[in-house]
Write a protein that holds these residues in place. Structure first.
Motif, PDB file in Angstrom:
ATOM      1  N   ARG A 153       0.868  -1.174   0.000  1.00 54.35           N
ATOM      2  CA  ARG A 153       0.000   0.000   0.000  1.00 54.35           C
ATOM      3  C   ARG A 153       0.901   1.218   0.000  1.00 54.35           C
ATOM      4  O   ARG A 153       1.764   1.335   0.869  1.00 54.35           O
ATOM      5  CB  ARG A 153      -0.826   0.002   1.295  1.00 54.35           C
ATOM      6  N   GLU A 197      -7.363  -6.967   0.663  1.00 63.45           N
ATOM      7  CA  GLU A 197      -6.355  -6.060   1.215  1.00 63.45           C
ATOM      8  C   GLU A 197      -5.003  -6.309   0.555  1.00 63.45           C
ATOM      9  O   GLU A 197      -4.606  -7.455   0.330  1.00 63.45           O
ATOM     10  CB  GLU A 197      -6.208  -6.308   2.725  1.00 63.45           C
ATOM     11  N   ILE A 226      -4.972 -11.539  13.289  1.00 61.99           N
ATOM     12  CA  ILE A 226      -6.343 -11.291  12.819  1.00 61.99           C
ATOM     13  C   ILE A 226      -6.673  -9.800  12.749  1.00 61.99           C
ATOM     14  O   ILE A 226      -7.826  -9.425  12.569  1.00 61.99           O
ATOM     15  CB  ILE A 226      -7.379 -12.017  13.708  1.00 61.99           C
ATOM     16  N   PHE A 227      -5.640  -8.930  12.842  1.00 59.14           N
ATOM     17  CA  PHE A 227      -5.908  -7.490  12.787  1.00 59.14           C
ATOM     18  C   PHE A 227      -6.431  -7.097  11.404  1.00 59.14           C
ATOM     19  O   PHE A 227      -7.429  -6.398  11.277  1.00 59.14           O
ATOM     20  CB  PHE A 227      -4.631  -6.698  13.102  1.00 59.14           C
ATOM     21  N   ARG A 228      -5.732  -7.525  10.377  1.00 61.80           N
ATOM     22  CA  ARG A 228      -6.169  -7.200   9.016  1.00 61.80           C
ATOM     23  C   ARG A 228      -6.176  -8.465   8.174  1.00 61.80           C
ATOM     24  O   ARG A 228      -5.134  -9.043   7.891  1.00 61.80           O
ATOM     25  CB  ARG A 228      -5.246  -6.156   8.383  1.00 61.80           C
ATOM     26  N   THR A 229      -7.365  -8.913   7.808  1.00 58.81           N
ATOM     27  CA  THR A 229      -7.505 -10.131   7.015  1.00 58.81           C
ATOM     28  C   THR A 229      -8.386  -9.821   5.806  1.00 58.81           C
ATOM     29  O   THR A 229      -8.989  -8.756   5.734  1.00 58.81           O
ATOM     30  CB  THR A 229      -8.161 -11.238   7.860  1.00 58.81           C
ATOM     31  N   PHE A 273     -13.418 -11.064   7.070  1.00 54.58           N
ATOM     32  CA  PHE A 273     -13.560 -10.721   8.495  1.00 54.58           C
ATOM     33  C   PHE A 273     -15.023 -10.427   8.786  1.00 54.58           C
ATOM     34  O   PHE A 273     -15.863 -10.437   7.889  1.00 54.58           O
ATOM     35  CB  PHE A 273     -12.661  -9.527   8.861  1.00 54.58           C
ATOM     36  N   HIS A 314     -17.894  -7.883  10.396  1.00 49.49           N
ATOM     37  CA  HIS A 314     -18.230  -6.510  10.783  1.00 49.49           C
ATOM     38  C   HIS A 314     -19.354  -6.502  11.808  1.00 49.49           C
ATOM     39  O   HIS A 314     -20.254  -7.359  11.768  1.00 49.49           O
ATOM     40  CB  HIS A 314     -18.757  -5.765   9.539  1.00 49.49           C
ATOM     41  N   GLU A 372      -6.387   1.556  14.372  1.00 54.16           N
ATOM     42  CA  GLU A 372      -7.852   1.662  14.439  1.00 54.16           C
ATOM     43  C   GLU A 372      -8.498   0.379  14.951  1.00 54.16           C
ATOM     44  O   GLU A 372      -8.197  -0.718  14.498  1.00 54.16           O
ATOM     45  CB  GLU A 372      -8.398   1.976  13.042  1.00 54.16           C
ATOM     46  N   LEU A 373      -9.419   0.562  15.898  1.00 59.61           N
ATOM     47  CA  LEU A 373     -10.215  -0.556  16.401  1.00 59.61           C
ATOM     48  C   LEU A 373     -11.627  -0.443  15.840  1.00 59.61           C
ATOM     49  O   LEU A 373     -12.274  -1.436  15.518  1.00 59.61           O
ATOM     50  CB  LEU A 373     -10.225  -0.479  17.933  1.00 59.61           C
ATOM     51  N   GLY A 419     -14.375   2.628  13.704  1.00 54.63           N
ATOM     52  CA  GLY A 419     -14.580   3.976  13.162  1.00 54.63           C
ATOM     53  C   GLY A 419     -16.024   4.396  13.386  1.00 54.63           C
ATOM     54  O   GLY A 419     -16.941   3.586  13.234  1.00 54.63           O
ATOM     55  N   SER A 457     -18.789   1.510  13.209  1.00 60.64           N
ATOM     56  CA  SER A 457     -18.446   0.305  12.457  1.00 60.64           C
ATOM     57  C   SER A 457     -17.223  -0.358  13.085  1.00 60.64           C
ATOM     58  O   SER A 457     -16.131   0.206  13.105  1.00 60.64           O
ATOM     59  CB  SER A 457     -18.159   0.693  11.000  1.00 60.64           C
ATOM     60  N   ALA A 458     -17.450  -1.572  13.612  1.00 62.43           N
ATOM     61  CA  ALA A 458     -16.370  -2.262  14.332  1.00 62.43           C
ATOM     62  C   ALA A 458     -16.115  -3.622  13.709  1.00 62.43           C
ATOM     63  O   ALA A 458     -16.971  -4.161  12.998  1.00 62.43           O
ATOM     64  CB  ALA A 458     -16.758  -2.430  15.798  1.00 62.43           C
ATOM     65  N   GLY A 459     -14.941  -4.173  13.980  1.00 64.44           N
ATOM     66  CA  GLY A 459     -14.624  -5.511  13.484  1.00 64.44           C
ATOM     67  C   GLY A 459     -14.681  -6.508  14.630  1.00 64.44           C
ATOM     68  O   GLY A 459     -14.145  -6.234  15.705  1.00 64.44           O
TER      69      GLY A 459
END
Ligand code: ATP
Length: 448
Positions: A100, A179, A186-189, A192, A194, A261-262, A264, A303-305
């Motif tokens: 990125r 991504e 498991i932070f960014r997969t 996932f 929502h 970010e946890l 938004g 909006s949370a994961g």
């Protein structure tokens, strides 16, 4: 309380204790995909349930929804995802790894130092085709957020729920994002879950409601045991806002790789309802009977994961301490999140103890998620329960056969109380609701 833990310890505990496994492991794994094991599935469900309880069940102004993952492709054109749900991608000309562009600091490949291509925009939606005949099949997308399923059902919900605005519609479900650089466990997969709330309000009251939801959501993490010093709020700069957002605040958590970010909480204004009305040809507004006026509501979106929350709860709960010369690893998970609430542990696998231990287990398991374990030494069994965060262990010993009393041992303090089997269920229920452990009328001691 715990020193900061590194991610490897969390990953290793998750594997060792059946919380989270690498996906497709016997085939060598699949990048960024993870499977939740017997303990993980309970933890994840508890996180979802805690969110649903506080957002839907404990409020009169929010209803739930469960929409399909595959939706009409027109929805993603209207929402702006086809044009704008992109990240700038750069590729290393030597090792061909992709990054990125926003993650690159000195214009060189972080892996090999090679030269990078100019950034190009890369759409994060997964494409697939629907229909049995390939040529005729239509291109559809796996949803990258659950929110759009809510917007396109706004009218269905408003006309059937007999609710007035402000009204929230909540949904929990899988989302998919291709991504460029997934990672950090498991932070960014790429797949996932929502947990999203779209809270529809009268324009002009949106800023007040944004403040309200930022505070509500921040407090939710605190109530579930996350330490305040590990949470902070960050407002997005104007240049950072997503194409639909008028304002946005992130709740950030101090993960092992730094503040990230946890969740938004965005003010989406009337962007989505206006777009869907325009593109579908269906009117999407609200008639306020009391004021005698019609308007298009504004939307506040927390909006949370699920997975990212699970990770934060695990990291925050992780602790290592020394008890009488031995290392003890434990998870101080909030009792409502702990995968197992009570473990029934006969002192040993002895034919005299087993019937009473089984009787206790059978009594408890309809009411609490209960584990039964009679293998290995009692000390090792306590440690195993500590590592998965079980708040209470119930021990049955030879005295129990005489006096019909058992010992409850509390995870964090290691305090023990002895209670009659008859009252065990009632006492555990009170303790699991948060009653202080040492308030018991019965005797209390420390674990030997
Ligand atoms: P990021 O900046 O980390 O990519 P985002 O701002 O794109 O996240 P949102 O679209 O606001 O994320 O999604 C809301 C929440 O969903 C995030 O705060 C996070 O908890 C979760 N989430 C988003 N993308 C992922 C992902 N790829 N893997 C796991 N969780 C995710």
């Amino acid at each position: 309380m715990p020193a900061k833990v590194d991610m490897d310890k969390i990953v290793s505990l998750c594997k060792r204790r059946g919380l989270i496994f690498p996906s497709s492991e016997i085939y060598g794994g699949l990048a960024s995909c993870w499977d939740y094991g017997p303990m993980g599935v309970e933890l994840k469900r508890n996180v979802r349930d805690a969110w649903w309880k506080s957002i839907v069940h404990e409020r009169a102004d929010v209803v739930g929804l469960d929409t399909s993952i595959m939706m009409h492709p027109g929805i993603w054109a209207a929402s702006g995802h086809i044009d704008s749900f992109t990240d700038p991608l750069v590729e290393c000309k030597s090792c061909h790894l992709r990054w990125r562009a926003t993650e690159i600091e000195d214009k060189k490949c972080p892996k090999c130092g090679g030269e990078l291509t100019e950034p190009r925009m890369f759409n994060l939606m997964f494409k697939t085709s629907m229909g049995p005949v390939e040529e005729e099949a239509s291109t559809i997308y796996l949803r990258p957020e659950t929110a759009q399923g809510i917007f396109v059902n706004f009218d269905n919900v408003i006309t059937t729920s007999r609710k007035k605005l402000p009204l929230g519609i909540a949904q929990i479900g899988k989302s998919f994002r291709n991504e460029i650089t997934p990672g950090n466990f498991i932070f960014r997969t790429r797949e996932f879950e929502h947990m999203e709330l779209e809270y529809f309000v009268r324009p002009g009251t949106d800023e007040k409601w944004l403040d309200y939801w930022v505070k509500e959501r921040f407090d939710w993490y605190l109530k579930l045991g996350i330490r305040k010093e590990n949470l902070r709020l960050r407002q997005h700069g104007k240049d950072e806002l997503a194409h639909y957002a008028r304002d946005c605040h992130d709740i950030e958590y101090l993960f092992p790789m730094g503040w990230s970010e946890l969740e938004g909480i965005a003010n989406r204004g009337d962007f989505d309802l206006i777009q869907h009305a325009k593109c579908s040809g269906r009117e999407l507004g609200y008639y306020d009977a009391e004021a005698g006026e019609k308007y298009v509501p504004y939307v506040i979106e927390p909006s949370a994961g699920v997975d990212r929350s699970v990770l934060a709860f695990l990291i925050d709960a992780y602790d290592e301490e020394e008890v009488e010369g031995e290392k003890r690893t434990l998870l101080h998970l909030h009792r409502s999140l702990a995968p197992i609430k009570v473990a029934v542990l006969p002192l040993s696998r002895n034919e005299k103890l087993t019937p009473l231990a089984k009787e206790v287990f059978n009594k408890l398991c309809p009411n609490f998620v209960t584990d039964y374990d009679d293998s290995q030494s009692i000390g090792r069994r306590y440690r195993r329960q500590d590592e998965i965060g079980t708040p209470f262990c119930v021990t049955i010993d030879f005295e129990s056969l005489e006096d019909k009393q058992v010992t409850i041992r509390e995870r964090d303090s290691l305090a023990q109380i002895r209670v009659p089997v008859e009252e065990l269920g009632k006492i555990l229920e009170a303790k699991l609701k948060g009653e202080a452990f040492d308030a018991s009328p019965l005797w209390a001691t420390r674990e030997k």
